[in-house]
Design an enzyme around this catalytic site. Sequence first.
Site, PDB file in Angstrom:
ATOM      1  N   ARG A 238      -5.905   1.014   3.769  1.00  0.00           N
ATOM      2  CA  ARG A 238      -4.912   1.424   3.217  1.00  0.00           C
ATOM      3  C   ARG A 238      -4.356   0.582   1.998  1.00  0.00           C
ATOM      4  NH1 ARG A 238      -3.400  -0.634   8.166  1.00  0.00           N
ATOM      5  NH2 ARG A 238      -1.598  -2.157   8.170  1.00  0.00           N
TER       6      ARG A 238
ATOM      7  N   HIS B 144       0.836  -1.151   0.095  1.00  0.00           N
ATOM      8  CA  HIS B 144       0.114  -0.010   0.121  1.00  0.00           C
ATOM      9  C   HIS B 144       0.751   1.099   0.262  1.00  0.00           C
ATOM     10  CE1 HIS B 144       0.829   0.645   4.131  1.00  0.00           C
ATOM     11  NE2 HIS B 144       0.957  -0.612   4.295  1.00  0.00           N
TER      12      HIS B 144
ATOM     13  N   GLU C  61      -1.915  -7.279   7.271  1.00  0.00           N
ATOM     14  CA  GLU C  61      -0.313  -7.023   7.782  1.00  0.00           C
ATOM     15  C   GLU C  61      -0.228  -7.968   9.072  1.00  0.00           C
ATOM     16  OE1 GLU C  61       2.621  -6.699   7.772  1.00  0.00           O
ATOM     17  OE2 GLU C  61       3.157  -4.453   7.711  1.00  0.00           O
TER      18      GLU C  61
ATOM     19  N   HIS D  70       0.450  -5.872   2.186  1.00  0.00           N
ATOM     20  CA  HIS D  70       1.219  -5.229   3.350  1.00  0.00           C
ATOM     21  C   HIS D  70       2.762  -5.631   3.347  1.00  0.00           C
ATOM     22  CE1 HIS D  70      -2.622  -3.492   4.611  1.00  0.00           C
ATOM     23  NE2 HIS D  70      -3.132  -4.787   4.434  1.00  0.00           N
TER      24      HIS D  70
END
Length: 250
Positions: A60, A9, A87, A182
């Site tokens: 994100r 991201h 993440e 991520h």
Amino acid sequence: MKRLVLIRHGQSEWNLENRFTGWTDVDLTEQGMAEASKAGKELKDKGFHFSLAFTSYLKRAIKTLNIVLDQMDLDWIPVEKTWRLNEKHYGELQGLNKADTAAKYGDEQVLVWRRSFDVPPAPLAKDDQRSPLMDPRYKGVNAEELPLTESLKETIERIHPYWEQKIFPSLQEHDDVIVAAHGNSLRAIVKELKGISDEDIVSLNLPTGIPYVFEFDEENGMKLVKDYFIGDPEEIKKLMEAVANQAKKK
């Protein structure tokens, strides 16, 4: 030839503030949106045409993917969202400033928490407001599978079945596939693709908003034949070094 593009991201608000983010759902900064827009334009200019996309449950990554696809006039393609691409969960570290934490506990200890392969940070309490057990987006997920902290090893174990069952098989039907996720969830995929050791994978630093391309020879058993970043090599090197230095005390 089949192509898989991984993209971390764009810069998030907590990237900018140098805070441990994990599963906290923070937004992109203006720079992060610009990074995603640039990535989309570069992918379009280089002839990529995705017909399937994957992303996490965190905004994100979702917004980065949306901006990339919008720049490519591909807003309409199917997108699969999964918590498995989230993440790494940073437990009690989530929300703390990385440099301040290093100043308090030392660079070596923070490096262990941040990048050790199999040592997780201290876990959240189940009723902590940061816990995924308190978040409605994970209501349909088996509570026993939701982490309160994770090591990189556990993050890889969480992502591996989704990679094996969903993402990699999708290349049989689609020529170009993109995954927006991520730093640590993408590190898990790169480890799988390149056979990187447990010791070496912790040193892989993925910059925000830079497309990472993997090309496969479908006539030779989907053998990986090439991988490369799209962008200026010197600039990418600097961005990787900046990621590596985030958790050092000032």
